[in-house]
Scaffold this motif. Structure first.
Motif, short mmCIF file in Angstrom:
data_model
loop_
_atom_site.label_atom_id
_atom_site.label_comp_id
_atom_site.label_asym_id
_atom_site.label_seq_id
_atom_site.Cartn_x
_atom_site.Cartn_y
_atom_site.Cartn_z
N PRO A 14 -31.17 -46.23 -115.04
CA PRO A 14 -31.75 -45.01 -115.63
C PRO A 14 -32.91 -44.47 -114.78
N ARG A 15 -33.02 -43.15 -114.79
CA ARG A 15 -34.03 -42.40 -114.02
C ARG A 15 -33.66 -42.28 -112.55
N ASN A 16 -32.49 -42.77 -112.19
CA ASN A 16 -31.96 -42.63 -110.84
C ASN A 16 -30.70 -41.78 -110.88
N VAL A 17 -30.47 -40.98 -109.87
CA VAL A 17 -29.22 -40.25 -109.74
C VAL A 17 -28.75 -40.39 -108.30
N GLN A 18 -27.46 -40.23 -108.12
CA GLN A 18 -26.89 -40.26 -106.77
C GLN A 18 -25.90 -39.13 -106.60
N VAL A 19 -25.87 -38.59 -105.37
CA VAL A 19 -24.89 -37.58 -104.99
C VAL A 19 -24.29 -38.01 -103.66
N PHE A 20 -23.19 -37.39 -103.32
CA PHE A 20 -22.52 -37.78 -102.09
C PHE A 20 -23.23 -37.19 -100.87
N TRP A 21 -23.13 -37.94 -99.80
CA TRP A 21 -23.62 -37.56 -98.48
C TRP A 21 -22.41 -37.22 -97.62
N ASN A 31 -22.97 -51.38 -100.25
CA ASN A 31 -21.70 -51.26 -100.97
C ASN A 31 -20.59 -51.60 -100.01
N ILE A 32 -20.51 -52.86 -99.63
CA ILE A 32 -19.60 -53.26 -98.56
C ILE A 32 -18.14 -53.15 -98.98
N ALA A 33 -17.86 -53.16 -100.27
CA ALA A 33 -16.47 -53.01 -100.70
C ALA A 33 -15.93 -51.63 -100.30
N ASN A 34 -16.81 -50.67 -100.19
CA ASN A 34 -16.42 -49.32 -99.78
C ASN A 34 -16.47 -49.16 -98.27
N ASN A 35 -17.54 -49.63 -97.66
CA ASN A 35 -17.79 -49.34 -96.24
C ASN A 35 -17.21 -50.38 -95.28
N ARG A 38 -24.95 -41.38 -101.41
CA ARG A 38 -23.98 -42.46 -101.33
C ARG A 38 -22.74 -42.00 -100.57
N ARG A 39 -21.90 -42.95 -100.21
CA ARG A 39 -20.66 -42.66 -99.50
C ARG A 39 -19.48 -42.83 -100.45
N GLY A 40 -18.46 -42.04 -100.24
CA GLY A 40 -17.24 -42.18 -101.01
C GLY A 40 -16.10 -42.60 -100.11
N LYS A 41 -14.98 -41.94 -100.25
CA LYS A 41 -13.82 -42.22 -99.41
C LYS A 41 -14.04 -41.49 -98.09
#
Length: 742
Positions: free
Chosen positions: A701-708, A223-227, A639-642
């Motif tokens: 579907p069948r995937n979830v993500q939370v922040f690290w 997700n290079i737009a974020n990182n 995943r990473r956020g701000k």
């Protein structure tokens, strides 16, 4: 295709700068950054104008880079700026550690910079100020009585220079241990391992310039737009030259779907649709998806057999393996359809050039080395290496990590990448003049396990926060508490510093890269070594350059041998690096802003002679790992956020609109669970649970993500890639409704 001036088909909205859209407000962030640094504005401006960025590893010198004309400045760098300009903390706040236990990492950083050495002994309520001589003397005494195999060093990436990495690893070996690791291994050891085994060189093969005008730019698990937000500008210019962007991911990242590049007028006004096609797959489904693409390439004779015959080996084994793998298995494990794989293969077959870019979506898996080798296989199938606009790039998220490994700050290899063994140890004994340990050291993950078992006597950490980065934080906390002597060398207070010591803990105030005496260097993703000069400005308390701290401790531990580890200046370190790392020859000549060298040139293997023993690139026959999701469960990833590493800059991700407590799920999965968007949920894994709120998101579907790092409570420790001991940051979970409050 030539450059196009305006591209209305790529516009996102006619509303200027995406008014009303969920998106970053870059101009607001610029104003905020300058307001935060208003008390040190001249110093902050000198850092931006003259220093090398301490953010991601795109590489800048001042406000320029080697990829494009114009300004190179992003919000990641601006958000980190305050760490370099903030005032000193009131160290009396550390008198009572229990009073700080409920403070977040952001609140701890907000206390200010560490200005003085501090020590806390077992039973003490907090830390007390000591002199540098007292602190160094305490550490030296403990080192002298410790067994070298029970001493460990860890360095993170927060602006650390090649000089610091090099001196730290040399000090470790001077003290008789190879237990030294750094943050790059937790991110890209699978990449360097796979590239070394298949191509003979553990680094990206091309430059960022190769993105601009390549026929295909393929992003996998990234997700290079974020990182690495400036890459959106690279992609904008690439699309102007006719590049098509393909994204392979489990999440349809909004920042790759549409982005407003603030320094490009057209994009700033109307936005830019960056990705031309998304291929949504299951987390962990990469090998199956790539093998499906290769199967189509073979069936349609879309491979470059001339290149394969002349410059590679192992293709027949790969061909046999892929042909034997049924389509239904590849579809099941990847989460993609046979038609998806054909679509990708056809687009790839029509391209005359391609660059493959990946990140931690591929490398944070138990089979991460296989993931990267599958991408190498895909590139080799059509000879997309050793030519302009072609190559393989493991994009780095931190400015110092590429060089950290290359100058030897890892447990399994010496400077330059030579494996730790008796023969190579002898070479460095001759170079350095002291005995060098010949046994393989501990990785970061192994250090934690050894500490938990009571087999680490002293841990010296430069930056980092194991409590925030490693799986099962409760286990990590217990492990840290069992280490008799902990040394935390940093610029700010972190949560791991506050763990009560079993004997003593010391805090050593570090200088930033911009304060480092004699300047320093860092290495970008594209193998470019940049010089960052020492920036004139205020200095805080008694903070010291980090290479000097490591050196002074070693000299105090063994004064009779101190001449063997002494450096008078950073320039002397660079001269030593040039001798130890042949690829870095020339680093000794870097001395001013803009000075840089790119080892290997703009791209590797242009003569199509690879770095392997026979000069041939290696195909690897891969069988997809079983990626089966139980009927009532999900596969969870982080995943990473701000944020930058564990430094969270905002509770809400401006690209997705999600909050730190959100559990990102597909619309269909939310409906099947009888939930509504925003309902409270509990996510349970084998080792822990996390309470949050479901958020409908464009995820497979069948995937979830939370922040690290919040999601680390769900990740099981001890699950590593068997080759390079990188933790697997995915796990199988159950999501259940939680009782609503009120």
């Amino acid at each position: 295709m030539g450059k196009r001036l305006l591209n209305p088909e790529w516009w996102v909205s006619l509303l200027p700068n995406g008014i009303g859209q969920v998106k970053p407000n870059h101009y607001k962030e610029v104003v905020k950054a300058f307001w935060e640094n208003r008390d040190q504005m001249p110093y902050a401006i000198r850092i931006l104008r003259n220093g090398v960025c301490d953010g991601c590893a795109l590489g800048t010198y001042g406000l320029r880079d080697f990829t494009m004309n114009g300004i190179h400045l992003c919000t990641v760098r601006l958000n980190l700026l305050r760490l370099n300009t903030m005032p000193a903390m009131d160290v009396s706040r550390l008198d009572d550690v229990p009073s700080l236990k409920d403070m977040s990492s952001a609140e701890l950083r907000g206390l200010g910079r560490l200005p003085y050495p501090l020590v806390r002994r077992k039973g003490d309520a907090g830390f007390k100020r000591v002199t540098w001589d007292e602190a160094v003397g305490l550490i030296a005494e403990k080192i002298r009585i410790a067994e070298p195999k029970r001493i460990a060093f860890y360095l993170t990436s927060r602006g650390i220079t090649n000089e610091v990495y090099y001196v730290a690893q040399k000090v470790a070996r001077f003290l008789g241990t190879n237990n030294i690791d750094n943050a790059s291994r937790l991110c890209h050891a699978p990449s360097t391992t796979a590239l070394k085994e298949t191509l003979g060189v553990p680094a990206s093969t091309c430059s960022y310039k190769d993105w601009i005008g390549t026929d295909l730019l393929v992003l996998l698990g990234s997700n290079i737009a974020n990182n690495q937000p400036v890459t959106t500008k690279y992609m904008y210019y690439a699309k102007q030259q006719g590049t098509r962007v393909l994204v392979v991911n489990s999440f349809r990242e909004p920042g790759l779907e549409r982005y407003w590049v603030p320094s490009v007028a057209e994009s700033a006004l109307f936005g830019t649709k960056l990705a031309d096609k998304f291929f949504l797959i299951h987390q962990g489904g990469d090998v199956a998806f790539v093998n499906g693409i290769i199967k189509h390439l073979l069936e349609n004779n879309w491979v470059d057999r001339d290149f394969i015959q002349k410059h590679t080996t192992g293709f027949s084994e790969l061909e046999s393996a892929v042909k034997s793998q049924p389509w239904d298995m590849l579809a099941k494990y990847s989460g993609a359809t046979r038609e998806d794989m054909l679509d990708f293969a056809r687009r790839y077959s029509e391209a005359k050039s391609a660059v493959f870019v990946w990140s931690m979506g591929l490398t944070h898996r138990i089979f991460s080395v296989q993931n990267v080798k599958s991408v190498v296989n895909l590139a080799l199938c059509r000879g997309m290496i050793g030519r302009k606009k072609c190559g393989l790039m493991a994009i780095r998220g931190h400015s110092g990590v590429q060089g950290g490994a290359e100058v030897g700050c890892v447990p399994s290899s010496f400077p330059g990448g030579d494996a730790v063994n008796e023969e190579n140890a002898k070479r460095f004994e001759k170079l350095w003049g002291f005995d060098v340990p010949k046994w393989r050291g501990l990785s970061a993950a192994q250090m934690i396990d050894e500490a938990y078992a009571g087999r680490i006597d002293l841990l010296h950490s430069s930056g980092g926060d194991f409590l925030g980065t490693m799986p099962e934080p409760r286990y990590v906390r217990e492990a840290l508490g069992r280490i008799p002597v902990r040394i935390h060398q940093d610029i700010v207070v972190t949560s791991q510093m506050l763990v009560e010591p079993s004997e003593l803990a010391l805090l050593l105030p570090a200088a930033t890269r911009y304060e480092q005496r004699g300047g320093g260097t860092s290495t970008s993703t594209e193998r470019r070594v940049y010089f960052s000069p020492e920036i004139v400005g205020r200095r805080l308390g008694e903070a010291r350059s980090e290479w000097e701290i490591f050196m002074k401790i070693a000299e105090a531990a063994y004064p009779e041998r101190s001449s063997l580890i002494h450096f008078d200046s950073a320039q002397e370190i660079r001269e030593d690096i040039a001798k130890a790392v042949p690829l870095y020859d020339g680093i000794q000549n870097l001395c001013k802003k803009g000075d840089a060298l790119q080892w290997g040139g703009e791209r590797l293997f242009e003569d199509l002679v690879f770095g392997t023993t026979d000069g041939l690139a290696k195909f690897v026959a891969l069988y997809p790992p079983e990626n089966v999701i139980p009927a009532d469960r999900f596969i969870l990833g982080t995943r990473r956020g701000k944020q930058f590493n564990t430094i969270v800059h905002a509770d809400q991700d401006p690209l997705t609109g999600s909050r730190r407590e959100d559990v990102l799920m597909s619309h269909g999965d939310v409906e099947k669970l009888g939930l509504n968007d925003g309902d409270p949920v509990i996510v349970r894994s084998e080792v822990g649970e996390l309470r949050g709120r479901c958020m409908i998101a464009p995820i497979k579907p069948r995937n979830v993500q939370v922040f690290w790092p919040e999601g680390n409570v769900l990740i099981k420790r001890g699950v590593y890639d068997p080759v390079c001991e990188v933790p697997d940051y995915t796990t199988i979970v159950r999501v259940v409704p939680a009782a609503k409050k009120g």
